[in-house]
Scaffold this motif. Structure first.
Motif, PDB file in Angstrom:
ATOM      1  N   GLU A 103       0.823  -1.225   0.000  1.00  0.00           N
ATOM      2  CA  GLU A 103       0.000   0.000   0.000  1.00  0.00           C
ATOM      3  C   GLU A 103       0.848   1.263   0.000  1.00  0.00           C
ATOM      4  OE1 GLU A 103      -2.953  -0.051   3.068  1.00  0.00           O
ATOM      5  OE2 GLU A 103      -4.131  -1.589   2.027  1.00  0.00           O
ATOM      6  N   THR A 104       2.069   1.164   0.487  1.00  0.00           N
ATOM      7  CA  THR A 104       2.938   2.348   0.418  1.00  0.00           C
ATOM      8  C   THR A 104       3.020   2.838  -1.039  1.00  0.00           C
ATOM      9  OG1 THR A 104       4.775   0.773   0.345  1.00  0.00           O
ATOM     10  CG2 THR A 104       4.436   1.937   2.410  1.00  0.00           C
ATOM     11  N   ILE A 105       3.077   1.882  -1.962  1.00  0.00           N
ATOM     12  CA  ILE A 105       3.196   2.252  -3.384  1.00  0.00           C
ATOM     13  C   ILE A 105       1.826   2.622  -3.966  1.00  0.00           C
ATOM     14  CG2 ILE A 105       3.840   1.417  -5.685  1.00  0.00           C
ATOM     15  CD1 ILE A 105       5.964  -0.347  -4.338  1.00  0.00           C
ATOM     16  N   THR A 106       0.822   1.803  -3.704  1.00  0.00           N
ATOM     17  CA  THR A 106      -0.495   2.094  -4.314  1.00  0.00           C
ATOM     18  C   THR A 106      -1.054   3.417  -3.777  1.00  0.00           C
ATOM     19  OG1 THR A 106      -1.549   0.640  -2.705  1.00  0.00           O
ATOM     20  CG2 THR A 106      -1.066  -0.310  -4.846  1.00  0.00           C
ATOM     21  N   ASN A 107      -0.833   3.696  -2.495  1.00  0.00           N
ATOM     22  CA  ASN A 107      -1.327   4.972  -1.946  1.00  0.00           C
ATOM     23  C   ASN A 107      -0.601   6.161  -2.559  1.00  0.00           C
ATOM     24  OD1 ASN A 107      -3.237   3.760  -0.369  1.00  0.00           O
ATOM     25  ND2 ASN A 107      -1.987   3.723   1.489  1.00  0.00           N
ATOM     26  N   ALA A 108       0.696   6.004  -2.762  1.00  0.00           N
ATOM     27  CA  ALA A 108       1.463   7.106  -3.366  1.00  0.00           C
ATOM     28  C   ALA A 108       0.994   7.355  -4.803  1.00  0.00           C
ATOM     29  CB  ALA A 108       2.954   6.769  -3.345  1.00  0.00           C
ATOM     30  N   LEU A 109       0.702   6.267  -5.516  1.00  0.00           N
ATOM     31  CA  LEU A 109       0.225   6.433  -6.905  1.00  0.00           C
ATOM     32  C   LEU A 109      -1.162   7.081  -6.920  1.00  0.00           C
ATOM     33  CD1 LEU A 109       1.495   3.072  -8.458  1.00  0.00           C
ATOM     34  CD2 LEU A 109       2.249   5.370  -9.103  1.00  0.00           C
ATOM     35  N   LYS A 110      -2.019   6.677  -5.973  1.00  0.00           N
ATOM     36  CA  LYS A 110      -3.362   7.277  -5.910  1.00  0.00           C
ATOM     37  C   LYS A 110      -3.246   8.781  -5.622  1.00  0.00           C
ATOM     38  CE  LYS A 110      -5.722   3.161  -4.277  1.00  0.00           C
ATOM     39  NZ  LYS A 110      -6.092   2.449  -3.060  1.00  0.00           N
ATOM     40  N   ALA A 111      -2.363   9.107  -4.702  1.00  0.00           N
ATOM     41  CA  ALA A 111      -2.185  10.523  -4.361  1.00  0.00           C
ATOM     42  C   ALA A 111      -1.686  11.302  -5.578  1.00  0.00           C
ATOM     43  CB  ALA A 111      -1.203  10.654  -3.196  1.00  0.00           C
ATOM     44  N   ARG A 112      -0.803  10.674  -6.340  1.00  0.00           N
ATOM     45  CA  ARG A 112      -0.291  11.346  -7.541  1.00  0.00           C
ATOM     46  C   ARG A 112      -1.417  11.560  -8.552  1.00  0.00           C
ATOM     47  NH1 ARG A 112       0.546  14.010 -10.898  1.00  0.00           N
ATOM     48  NH2 ARG A 112       2.390  14.493 -12.176  1.00  0.00           N
ATOM     49  N   MET A 113      -2.306  10.571  -8.640  1.00  0.00           N
ATOM     50  CA  MET A 113      -3.458  10.649  -9.549  1.00  0.00           C
ATOM     51  C   MET A 113      -4.366  11.816  -9.194  1.00  0.00           C
ATOM     52  SD  MET A 113      -3.700   8.569 -11.929  1.00  0.00           S
ATOM     53  CE  MET A 113      -3.149   6.991 -12.473  1.00  0.00           C
ATOM     54  N   ASP A 114      -4.435  12.103  -7.885  1.00  0.00           N
ATOM     55  CA  ASP A 114      -5.326  13.179  -7.451  1.00  0.00           C
ATOM     56  C   ASP A 114      -4.849  14.552  -7.930  1.00  0.00           C
ATOM     57  OD1 ASP A 114      -7.118  11.521  -6.261  1.00  0.00           O
ATOM     58  OD2 ASP A 114      -6.227  11.667  -4.255  1.00  0.00           O
ATOM     59  N   PHE A 115      -3.632  14.612  -8.363  1.00  0.00           N
ATOM     60  CA  PHE A 115      -3.118  15.858  -8.954  1.00  0.00           C
ATOM     61  C   PHE A 115      -3.092  15.637 -10.468  1.00  0.00           C
ATOM     62  CE2 PHE A 115       0.539  18.523 -10.343  1.00  0.00           C
ATOM     63  CZ  PHE A 115      -0.031  19.743 -10.047  1.00  0.00           C
ATOM     64  N   PRO A 116      -4.145  16.107 -11.157  1.00  0.00           N
ATOM     65  CA  PRO A 116      -4.353  15.637 -12.539  1.00  0.00           C
ATOM     66  C   PRO A 116      -3.507  16.356 -13.586  1.00  0.00           C
ATOM     67  CG  PRO A 116      -6.133  17.055 -11.888  1.00  0.00           C
ATOM     68  CD  PRO A 116      -5.188  17.037 -10.727  1.00  0.00           C
ATOM     69  N   LEU A 117      -2.261  16.550 -13.305  1.00  0.00           N
ATOM     70  CA  LEU A 117      -1.375  17.132 -14.319  1.00  0.00           C
ATOM     71  C   LEU A 117      -0.247  16.157 -14.581  1.00  0.00           C
ATOM     72  CD1 LEU A 117      -2.527  20.017 -12.850  1.00  0.00           C
ATOM     73  CD2 LEU A 117      -1.261  20.712 -14.890  1.00  0.00           C
ATOM     74  N   PHE A 118      -0.130  15.774 -15.811  1.00  0.00           N
ATOM     75  CA  PHE A 118       0.825  14.724 -16.162  1.00  0.00           C
ATOM     76  C   PHE A 118       1.786  15.185 -17.248  1.00  0.00           C
ATOM     77  CE2 PHE A 118      -3.138  12.705 -14.668  1.00  0.00           C
ATOM     78  CZ  PHE A 118      -2.648  12.143 -13.495  1.00  0.00           C
ATOM     79  N   GLY A 119       2.270  16.393 -17.064  1.00  0.00           N
ATOM     80  CA  GLY A 119       3.266  16.917 -18.012  1.00  0.00           C
ATOM     81  C   GLY A 119       4.604  16.235 -17.782  1.00  0.00           C
ATOM     82  N   TYR A 120       5.614  16.697 -18.523  1.00  0.00           N
ATOM     83  CA  TYR A 120       6.954  16.095 -18.389  1.00  0.00           C
ATOM     84  C   TYR A 120       7.451  16.187 -16.962  1.00  0.00           C
ATOM     85  CZ  TYR A 120       7.254  16.473 -23.513  1.00  0.00           C
ATOM     86  OH  TYR A 120       7.043  16.365 -24.847  1.00  0.00           O
ATOM     87  N   THR A 121       8.106  15.123 -16.517  1.00  0.00           N
ATOM     88  CA  THR A 121       8.728  15.150 -15.190  1.00  0.00           C
ATOM     89  C   THR A 121      10.197  14.755 -15.339  1.00  0.00           C
ATOM     90  OG1 THR A 121       7.810  12.924 -14.913  1.00  0.00           O
ATOM     91  CG2 THR A 121       6.679  14.707 -13.765  1.00  0.00           C
ATOM     92  N   PHE A 122      10.951  14.930 -14.280  1.00  0.00           N
ATOM     93  CA  PHE A 122      12.358  14.507 -14.309  1.00  0.00           C
ATOM     94  C   PHE A 122      12.695  13.908 -12.952  1.00  0.00           C
ATOM     95  CE2 PHE A 122      14.492  17.626 -11.595  1.00  0.00           C
ATOM     96  CZ  PHE A 122      13.483  18.564 -11.435  1.00  0.00           C
TER      97      PHE A 122
END
Ligand SMILES: Cc1ncc(COP(=O)(O)O)c(C=O)c1O
Length: 390
Positions: free
Chosen positions: A47-66
């Protein structure tokens, strides 16, 4: 606290392990077959990983990252905490997988026609990738005695001395035998390679999955020529997130980093995608370690179950409890069956393993079995295995 007994139906989820068997085994219907082949576990990621991914999803901007400093720190902190290996964050380079990283490294440090040295048996991309890049492959067979694999330094040195051998791809811990290499072995390989101008690529993707309680020693940590070593690590086997695609190359030599970057740029390789960036940091956090400890306990129980049951029912099979990995390397030679015969019987009984020859032509008579599934699935699979080969 963690439920590794929970069964997920993975069919029709584009799972390579479950949904690609018809193609892999050239059979019309695999809908009843239990897969025990590719190194992918049937367990949910922590869940450490799935929760982090869910939290990332809640910020709906998926532009370039580094890959920022926080990401590199998560990698170096993990290596320091787990393996007492301290490397600067600048030594971390990223790739979408260890196998793609192997391609990059082969391309960066060898020329067409040069020779890449590997052990035998070995994880197939170690020889397939160099061949596809028009490199030659030399084999240094491991020595096997009663299921225990050791390094054959005589044949290794003989190969390493050849002028055209430029790179050794090392599997540490070893897939398929599950061997954890000792510091003494690492040091001897290090000396031979350094003396003969052979760069070492140490693939340590399985290093978090040590089953026998020993401490993994990173090759570069044991090495007296760390600048001659490129280490590949990843959280993907450890936490069962291979589909997210993420790997790291630890390269302490600045010049080598520059060469790798240049090769990656020539293919417009971008490193980690947005989700991998999040997953890596969550995976390599202290919070994920409790899950990993529980996983290791579960895997050890699975290994014990399989070995006890199989060797009792089919005493001609020789199999050792692996030091690391969730893969069993079964020596079937005493059964007198050919690989083709065994594979057919197993598929007919509803279980799919890896044939030994996938790991090198001489290994007809071996099978590789992935035991990373729920105990319930495992019991059914072992039952079918025994039925097929009795
Ligand atoms: C030794 C070894 N290296 C690399 C990989 C795959 O790495 P990746 O999925 O990051 O390309 C595996 C997968 O089984 C493996 O066993």
């Amino acid at each position: 606290m963690f439920n590794f007994d929970e069964t997920y139906s993975r069919r029709n989820t584009s799972s390579l392990k479950w949904d690609l068997m018809e193609k892999i085994y050239s059979i019309p219907d695999a809908s009843k077959i239990i897969p025990m082949w590719v190194a992918d576990m049937d367990f949910a990621a922590p869940e450490t990983i799935t929760n982090a991914l869910k939290a990332r999803m809640d910020f709906p901007l998926f532009g370039y990252t580094f890959e920022d400093e926080a990401c590199a720190s998560s990698v170096t902190s993990w290596l320091a905490r787990r393996n007492d290996w301290h490397v600067p964050t600048e030594s971390v380079l990223y790739h979408q997988g260890v196998v793609p990283a192997i391609s990059t490294i082969v391309e960066a440090f060898t020329n067409e026609g040069d020779t890449v040295l590997v052990n035998a048996p070995i994880y197939p991309p170690f020889f397939n990738v160099p061949k596809k890049l028009n490199r030659q492959v030399a084999y240094a067979p491991l020595h096997e005695e009663n299921g225990v694999y050791t390094f054959d330094f005589e044949s290794f040195e003989e190969q390493a001395k050849k002028d055209d051998v430029k790179l050794f791809i090392f599997c540490h811990p070893h897939n398929p035998s599950g061997t954890v290499w000792s510091e003494d072995v690492l040091k001897r390989i290090d000396t031979i390679c350094a003396e003969n101008g052979v760069i070492v690529l140490s693939d340590e993707i399985h290093s978090d999955l040590i089953l026998n309680g020993t401490q993994h020693i990173p090759f570069a940590k044991a090495s007296s020529h760390a600048d001659n070593v490129i280490t590949c690590v990843a959280p993907t086997k450890t936490f069962n997130i291979a589909g997210i695609q993420a790997a790291m190359m630890i390269v302490t030599d600045a010049k080598k980093r520059q060469i790798i970057r240049k090769t990656m740029e020539s293919h417009s390789q971008m490193g980690l995608n947005t989700f991998a960036l999040t997953a890596v940091q969550a995976a390599f956090s202290e919070e994920s370690e409790a899950w990993l400890h529980a996983l290791i306990d579960y895997l050890n129980e699975n290994v014990r179950y399989v070995i006890d049951t199989i060797t009792q029912e089919l005493p001609k099979i020789n199999v050792k409890h692996p030091d690391a990995t969730y893969l069993l390397w079964l020596d079937m030679r005493q059964t007198g069956m050919t690989e083709k015969e065994m594979m057919q019987k197993l598929l007919d009984a509803g279980v799919a393993l890896d044939p030994g020859t996938k790991y090198g032509a001489p290994f007809d008579g071996f099978l590789r079995m992935n035991i990373a599934c729920t105990r319930e699935t495992l019991k059914e699979a072992v039952k079918r295995f025994i039925q097929a080969l009795s």
